[in-house]
Design a protein around this motif. Structure first.
Motif, PDB file in Angstrom:
ATOM      1  N   GLY A 161       0.791  -1.220   0.000  1.00  0.00           N
ATOM      2  CA  GLY A 161       0.000   0.000   0.000  1.00  0.00           C
ATOM      3  C   GLY A 161       0.822   1.267   0.000  1.00  0.00           C
ATOM      4  O   GLY A 161       0.289   2.365   0.209  1.00  0.00           O
ATOM      5  N   GLU A 162       2.134   1.150  -0.239  1.00  0.00           N
ATOM      6  CA  GLU A 162       2.994   2.327  -0.291  1.00  0.00           C
ATOM      7  C   GLU A 162       2.857   3.064  -1.624  1.00  0.00           C
ATOM      8  O   GLU A 162       3.203   4.234  -1.731  1.00  0.00           O
ATOM      9  N   LEU A 163       2.385   2.359  -2.642  1.00  0.00           N
ATOM     10  CA  LEU A 163       2.132   2.935  -3.955  1.00  0.00           C
ATOM     11  C   LEU A 163       0.683   2.675  -4.342  1.00  0.00           C
ATOM     12  O   LEU A 163       0.108   1.657  -3.966  1.00  0.00           O
ATOM     13  N   ASP A 164       0.113   3.593  -5.120  1.00  0.00           N
ATOM     14  CA  ASP A 164      -1.225   3.395  -5.655  1.00  0.00           C
ATOM     15  C   ASP A 164      -1.172   2.806  -7.054  1.00  0.00           C
ATOM     16  O   ASP A 164      -2.046   2.022  -7.430  1.00  0.00           O
ATOM     17  N   LEU A 165      -0.167   3.196  -7.811  1.00  0.00           N
ATOM     18  CA  LEU A 165       0.014   2.662  -9.157  1.00  0.00           C
ATOM     19  C   LEU A 165       1.485   2.711  -9.515  1.00  0.00           C
ATOM     20  O   LEU A 165       2.284   3.359  -8.827  1.00  0.00           O
ATOM     21  N   ALA A 166       1.840   2.029 -10.598  1.00  0.00           N
ATOM     22  CA  ALA A 166       3.234   2.018 -11.040  1.00  0.00           C
ATOM     23  C   ALA A 166       3.276   2.081 -12.555  1.00  0.00           C
ATOM     24  O   ALA A 166       2.497   1.416 -13.240  1.00  0.00           O
ATOM     25  N   ILE A 167       4.184   2.903 -13.062  1.00  0.00           N
ATOM     26  CA  ILE A 167       4.478   2.934 -14.487  1.00  0.00           C
ATOM     27  C   ILE A 167       5.995   2.918 -14.584  1.00  0.00           C
ATOM     28  O   ILE A 167       6.661   3.910 -14.315  1.00  0.00           O
ATOM     29  N   ALA A 168       6.544   1.763 -14.952  1.00  0.00           N
ATOM     30  CA  ALA A 168       7.992   1.582 -14.851  1.00  0.00           C
ATOM     31  C   ALA A 168       8.507   0.630 -15.915  1.00  0.00           C
ATOM     32  O   ALA A 168       9.317  -0.245 -15.634  1.00  0.00           O
ATOM     33  N   GLY A 169       8.013   0.793 -17.140  1.00  0.00           N
ATOM     34  CA  GLY A 169       8.412  -0.142 -18.176  1.00  0.00           C
ATOM     35  C   GLY A 169       8.119  -1.568 -17.754  1.00  0.00           C
ATOM     36  O   GLY A 169       8.918  -2.471 -17.991  1.00  0.00           O
ATOM     37  N   ARG A 179       2.559 -11.792 -13.155  1.00  0.00           N
ATOM     38  CA  ARG A 179       2.268 -10.526 -12.485  1.00  0.00           C
ATOM     39  C   ARG A 179       0.773 -10.271 -12.351  1.00  0.00           C
ATOM     40  O   ARG A 179       0.322  -9.603 -11.412  1.00  0.00           O
ATOM     41  N   LYS A 180      -0.019 -10.815 -13.275  1.00  0.00           N
ATOM     42  CA  LYS A 180      -1.469 -10.640 -13.210  1.00  0.00           C
ATOM     43  C   LYS A 180      -2.077 -11.339 -12.000  1.00  0.00           C
ATOM     44  O   LYS A 180      -3.222 -11.073 -11.639  1.00  0.00           O
ATOM     45  N   GLU A 181      -1.316 -12.219 -11.364  1.00  0.00           N
ATOM     46  CA  GLU A 181      -1.816 -12.873 -10.162  1.00  0.00           C
ATOM     47  C   GLU A 181      -1.935 -11.900  -8.989  1.00  0.00           C
ATOM     48  O   GLU A 181      -2.739 -12.105  -8.083  1.00  0.00           O
ATOM     49  N   VAL A 182      -1.138 -10.844  -9.006  1.00  0.00           N
ATOM     50  CA  VAL A 182      -1.166  -9.870  -7.905  1.00  0.00           C
ATOM     51  C   VAL A 182      -1.471  -8.451  -8.381  1.00  0.00           C
ATOM     52  O   VAL A 182      -1.724  -7.568  -7.558  1.00  0.00           O
ATOM     53  N   LEU A 183      -1.454  -8.220  -9.694  1.00  0.00           N
ATOM     54  CA  LEU A 183      -1.651  -6.872 -10.234  1.00  0.00           C
ATOM     55  C   LEU A 183      -2.761  -6.856 -11.277  1.00  0.00           C
ATOM     56  O   LEU A 183      -3.026  -7.848 -11.940  1.00  0.00           O
ATOM     57  N   ILE A 186       0.420  -0.133 -17.244  1.00  0.00           N
ATOM     58  CA  ILE A 186       0.401   0.606 -15.979  1.00  0.00           C
ATOM     59  C   ILE A 186      -0.298  -0.280 -14.950  1.00  0.00           C
ATOM     60  O   ILE A 186      -1.371  -0.826 -15.224  1.00  0.00           O
ATOM     61  N   ALA A 187       0.319  -0.445 -13.778  1.00  0.00           N
ATOM     62  CA  ALA A 187      -0.151  -1.449 -12.817  1.00  0.00           C
ATOM     63  C   ALA A 187      -0.736  -0.843 -11.552  1.00  0.00           C
ATOM     64  O   ALA A 187      -0.268   0.185 -11.058  1.00  0.00           O
ATOM     65  N   VAL A 188      -1.779  -1.507 -11.040  1.00  0.00           N
ATOM     66  CA  VAL A 188      -2.305  -1.247  -9.691  1.00  0.00           C
ATOM     67  C   VAL A 188      -2.437  -2.600  -9.004  1.00  0.00           C
ATOM     68  O   VAL A 188      -2.401  -3.647  -9.651  1.00  0.00           O
TER      69      VAL A 188
END
Length: 270
Positions: free
Chosen positions: A105-113, A120-124, A233-235
């Motif tokens: 919960g330290e980030l709301d979203l990530a855009i990092a290539g 990753r879809k298992e958690v994002l 872009i991930a949440v």
């Protein structure tokens, strides 16, 4: 008479002090309630400022220059936020720490290539793809021995930890017989190969193509597309669904009005 007057004055003072204490207690109670209300204004849907995870060692997508964050990812998420009317703040970190930060919960979203993968879809949850990437095999310009993965038997290949490149070389190590050297950032990996400590590296093609062009690295790509990943872009899975909808809507509008193409071609010439 004087004694009676003195008692009246004393009684009046007691009543005044009691009233002040009661009023102060009510004000303090109201103050505590107000503070609690302010603390509840967090990054819930449509409120507050969303914290965005980026990796600033990843040009042309994210990097820092003259104290400012720049790159395709930085400009793209800024444009999406402006288009959709929400606010963001950047939090730079090593790529390997981004998914744990989303989970905590330290980030709301990530855009990092970040490549969209089934693992990753298992958690994002990911946005619509915003860039076609793919992995490249890279070696030094004067190397004539390595032209494909088949030429890596007994050699050392460098890769960035936590990436799809890391996963790819790990899965294919036995098949091609190479050893792996892991790094936290791309520049250190480039240097390892340029200095001859590793004979090759695997990196996202647009990243290494940009680095070779802009930094005059003594490197070359020998296989431009080992894979065909796409960036998203991930949440955190199940969180910020409304925000993800806004991101997709904003991304499409930027494609439609030409802003997306302007941002990309600013950093990667077609």
């Amino acid at each position: 008479m004087k004694k009676f007057s003195f008692l009246l004055i004393l009684l009046s003072l007691i009543l005044i002090v009691a009233a002040c204490v009661q009023q102060g207690g009510e004000s303090e109670s109201e103050g505590e309630g107000g503070s609690e209300g302010e603390a509840n204004v967090e990054n819930s849907e449509g409120e507050g400022i969303y914290t965005v995870g980026i990796d600033t060692t990843y040009p042309p997508f994210e990097f820092q220059k003259s104290g400012e964050y720049q790159g395709i990812d930085v400009e793209l998420i800024k444009a999406i936020a402006e288009n959709q009317g929400f606010e963001i703040q950047f939090r730079p970190m090593d790529f390997i720490g981004i998914i744990p930060a989303l989970e905590e919960g330290e980030l709301d979203l990530a855009i990092a290539g970040m490549s969209i993968t089934e693992e990753r879809k298992e958690v994002l949850d990911f946005s619509d793809p915003y860039f076609d990437a793919g992995l490249a095999l890279v070696t030094t310009k004067d190397n004539t021995e390595i032209n494909s993965l088949e030429d890596l038997d007994g050699k050392i290949i460098a890769v960035k930890s936590g990436t799809t490149g890391s996963k790819f070389v790990g899965e294919n190590r036995e098949k091609y017989g190479y050893r792996i050297a892991y790094f936290d950032d791309s520049p250190s990996m480039f240097l390892e190969v340029a200095n001859g400590h590793a004979q090759a590296l695997v990196e996202d093609y647009p990243v290494i193509a940009y680095a070779i062009t802009t930094r005059n690295l003594e490197l070359k790509t020998v296989e431009e597309r080992l894979t065909g990943e796409q960036y998203g872009i991930a949440v955190l899975k199940g969180k910020h669904g409304e925000l993800l909808e806004k991101i997709n809507e904003g991304l499409q509008q930027l494609r439609d009005d030409g802003t997306y193409e302007e941002i990309v071609t600013k950093y990667i010439k077609s």
